[in-house]
Design an enzyme around this catalytic site. Structure first.
Site, PDB file in Angstrom:
ATOM      1  CB  SER A 348      -6.576  85.264  20.880  1.00  0.00           C
ATOM      2  OG  SER A 348      -7.805  85.779  20.445  1.00  0.00           O
ATOM      3  CB  ALA A 349      -7.045  86.890  15.456  1.00  0.00           C
ATOM      4  CB  CYS A 350      -9.561  88.794  19.966  1.00  0.00           C
ATOM      5  SG  CYS A 350     -10.740  87.709  19.148  1.00  0.00           S
ATOM      6  CG  HIS A 351      -6.488  89.484  23.062  1.00  0.00           C
ATOM      7  ND1 HIS A 351      -7.117  88.265  23.169  1.00  0.00           N
ATOM      8  CD2 HIS A 351      -7.306  90.382  23.664  1.00  0.00           C
ATOM      9  CE1 HIS A 351      -8.263  88.409  23.838  1.00  0.00           C
ATOM     10  NE2 HIS A 351      -8.404  89.669  24.127  1.00  0.00           N
TER      11      HIS A 351
END
Length: 406
Positions: A348-351
């Site tokens: 995930s780009a969020c992580h």
């Protein structure tokens, strides 16, 4: 995309389709007025929004009146969880009971579901059950979800497909079993939500077939702008509870205040229209290149490549492959950092800034040492076999260099 580099991170975001860019530009030029205004220019802006609403509704087989526009899936997901909690609180007050609302979700969910639910639980506002994915198939089991439902359960929230592994969750099967449970046990306030951020534009998404009450949609995952939408079943008849999370002067029929971004809404509508007209083609192209990529990885790396959460008989979205290369210094972040001609992410780009093993992969039965080496390769509509060749050559050179590092 970016010079000569091959972009393999389409699950994090997609570029605007040319038709979408043109639609946004035209809307900004022609439909710039406030869509709440009653004069001619305002009416034109309102018509632009309603046309887009129709396209988004058509993409998922819904009624136009069941769609509201939001800032993105994060807002949509938050709005669903908090609406169901508020609904239960109102019922409890009317009935004079003190039982907390109960939410069932999974450990595979996006943070906008899982962290929101956890915060509500930590604040003493809900009971929370987090169903673990089965490591033998990479998704939740229907029986585990249904078995967690009890009298005070107000919402089940299970994503349609995971953004890291691409594994499709059994939302339709959960819906069928929930319908049976509702009929037998006479539940009247039990609802089902799914986040379709990774499925719209890749596989069919139909509200009737899925049997859900809420669907969250992210425009920038299917070549639209970075806004979202939310489907609420029979919104106008108030069959399904929904309470505004953003309060103002009542735009979006009072369900989401704030002057609408006509240009971006028009763009999302065009992106949805493209999906309606071309989904079969998109699906076929994505699957063909994804399968070719996995074939090439096997041919060039043999037993040193591990396909994470790829299970026999388990469906995946057609553009996603999660792989690990076995060996020293081949952690996913390290490999990706050293690629010269390719761009991808560890998950995930969020992580993406963490070197830790993905919790999603660990939950899906991938051993920690292999999960640390994971790379998520997500393809787009214009990814070609030549792009695959460039990536494979880049990967081989990078791996060769990293293996020489002590």
């Amino acid at each position: 995309m970016s010079g000569s580099k091959v972009y393999l991170d389409y699950n994090s975001t997609t570029p605007l389709a040319p038709e979408v860019f043109s639609t946004i530009t035209e809307a900004l030029q022609r439909c710039w007025a406030n869509p709440s205004s009653s004069h001619e220019e305002g009416v034109l802006a309102r018509q632009c929004i309603e046309k887009a609403r129709g396209h988004v509704a058509a993409m998922i087989g819904a009624k136009d009146s069941d769609i509201i526009f939001t800032s993105g899936c994060t807002e949509s997901n938050n709005a669903v969880l908090r609406s169901c909690v508020r609904h239960h609180q109102h019922l409890s007050k009317e009935e004079g009971t003190t039982m907390l609302p109960h939410i069932v979700t999974s450990n595979l969910e996006h943070g906008s579901v899982l962290r929101t639910a956890q915060e509500l639980a930590d604040n003493g506002e809900i009971e929370l059950t987090v169903i673990k994915a089965n490591p033998r198939c990479g998704h939740v089991l229907v029986d585990d979800v249904i078995g967690a439902i009890k009298q005070n359960t107000v919402l089940v929230s299970i994503m349609h497909a995971n953004n890291e592994t691409g594994v499709i969750q059994p939302v339709k099967e959960i819906s069928l079993q929930m319908a049976r449970l509702i009929k037998e046990q006479k539940y009247t306030d039990l609802f089902l939500h799914t986040d379709t951020a990774q499925t719209c534009g890749k596989i069919p998404v139909n509200v009737s077939e899925l049997g859900v009450d809420f669907i969250s949609i992210a425009g920038h995952k299917f070549y639209g702008p970075r806004i979202g939408a939310l489907y609420i079943r029979d919104l106008e008849s108030k069959t399904v509870p929904f309470y505004p999370m953003i309060i103002g002067v009542g735009q979006e029929r009072g369900y989401r205040s704030g002057t609408e971004d006509t240009g971006y809404i028009a763009g999302m509508g065009k992106a949805a229209e493209l999906v309606c007209n071309n989904l079969d083609t998109y699906h076929k192209q994505l699957k063909e290149i994804r399968d070719y990529l996995e074939q090439q990885l096997t041919e060039h790396f043999g037993d040193d490549v591990h396909f994470n959460a790829r299970f026999d008989g388990v469906e995946r979205i057609p553009n996603t492959s999660n792989v690990s290369l076995i060996g020293k210094n081949l952690e996913g972040w390290n490999v990706l950092k050293n690629l010269k001609h390719s761009m991808a992410s560890t998950g995930s780009a969020c992580h993406s800034k963490t070197a830790k093993a993905s919790q999603t992969l660990l939950c899906s039965g991938v051993p920690e040492d292999i999960a640390r080496n994971a790379m998520r390769l997500s393809l787009g509509r214009n990814t070609t076999k030549e792009d695959v060749h460039i990536f494979i050559a880049d990967l081989r050179e990078t791996v060769k260099a990293l293996k020489l590092v002590n």
